[in-house]
Design a protein around this motif. Sequence first.
Motif, short mmCIF file in Angstrom:
data_model
loop_
_atom_site.label_atom_id
_atom_site.label_comp_id
_atom_site.label_asym_id
_atom_site.label_seq_id
_atom_site.Cartn_x
_atom_site.Cartn_y
_atom_site.Cartn_z
N TYR A 250 0.85 -1.19 0.00
CA TYR A 250 0.00 0.00 0.00
C TYR A 250 0.88 1.23 0.00
N GLY B 239 0.60 5.30 1.24
CA GLY B 239 -0.23 6.27 1.94
C GLY B 239 0.37 7.65 1.94
N VAL C 92 -0.19 11.52 3.87
CA VAL C 92 -0.84 12.33 4.89
C VAL C 92 -0.60 13.79 4.53
N LYS C 93 -1.68 14.54 4.43
CA LYS C 93 -1.54 15.97 4.14
C LYS C 93 -1.10 16.69 5.41
N GLU D 251 -3.02 17.14 8.97
CA GLU D 251 -4.13 16.19 8.99
C GLU D 251 -3.64 14.87 9.57
N VAL E 199 -5.68 11.73 8.86
CA VAL E 199 -6.17 10.63 8.04
C VAL E 199 -5.19 10.39 6.90
N VAL E 200 -4.81 9.12 6.72
CA VAL E 200 -3.87 8.75 5.67
C VAL E 200 -4.68 8.29 4.46
N GLU E 201 -4.42 8.89 3.30
CA GLU E 201 -5.05 8.45 2.06
C GLU E 201 -4.25 7.27 1.54
N THR F 164 -3.65 3.92 -0.97
CA THR F 164 -3.94 3.34 -2.27
C THR F 164 -3.22 2.01 -2.36
N PRO G 192 -7.28 0.90 -1.43
CA PRO G 192 -7.95 0.89 -0.12
C PRO G 192 -7.64 -0.42 0.63
N GLU H 47 -9.31 2.17 7.95
CA GLU H 47 -8.87 3.57 7.90
C GLU H 47 -7.57 3.66 8.68
N ARG I 32 -4.79 6.08 10.32
CA ARG I 32 -4.78 7.43 10.88
C ARG I 32 -3.51 7.63 11.69
#
Length: 101
Positions: free
Chosen positions: A20, A22, A24-25, A28, A30-32, A34, A36, A70, A72
């Motif tokens: 995966y 990930g 993180v902005k 923030e 929450v880790v986006e 890819t 999922p 999710e 985080r």
Amino acid sequence: MSTPHDDAPHLDIDNLENGYHGIVKENETVVEVTPPIRATGAKICSFRIVNKPHGEAPFEINLRKDGHAELRARRSLNCEKRKNYKFDIAAVGCNGLKSVR
């Protein structure tokens, strides 16, 4: 004849070697991720970070109602101090068996 691994969940990912990715902005938690994070097979009760090669990974992983996970950050990350984290994730079935990483 079934083996114990037949009843274990399986991470639903095309290429386990690539894993995966990930992002993180800034400011923030929450880790986006890819692709999922999700699993198939046995009923999933949780996901776990199972190895932390460089000490504590400042993340937690939670099962959402839709069956995906999710990821985080537990706190704001200092990306100037450390840009990358690498760790393994396992799905944990309600039967107690973990997916193979």
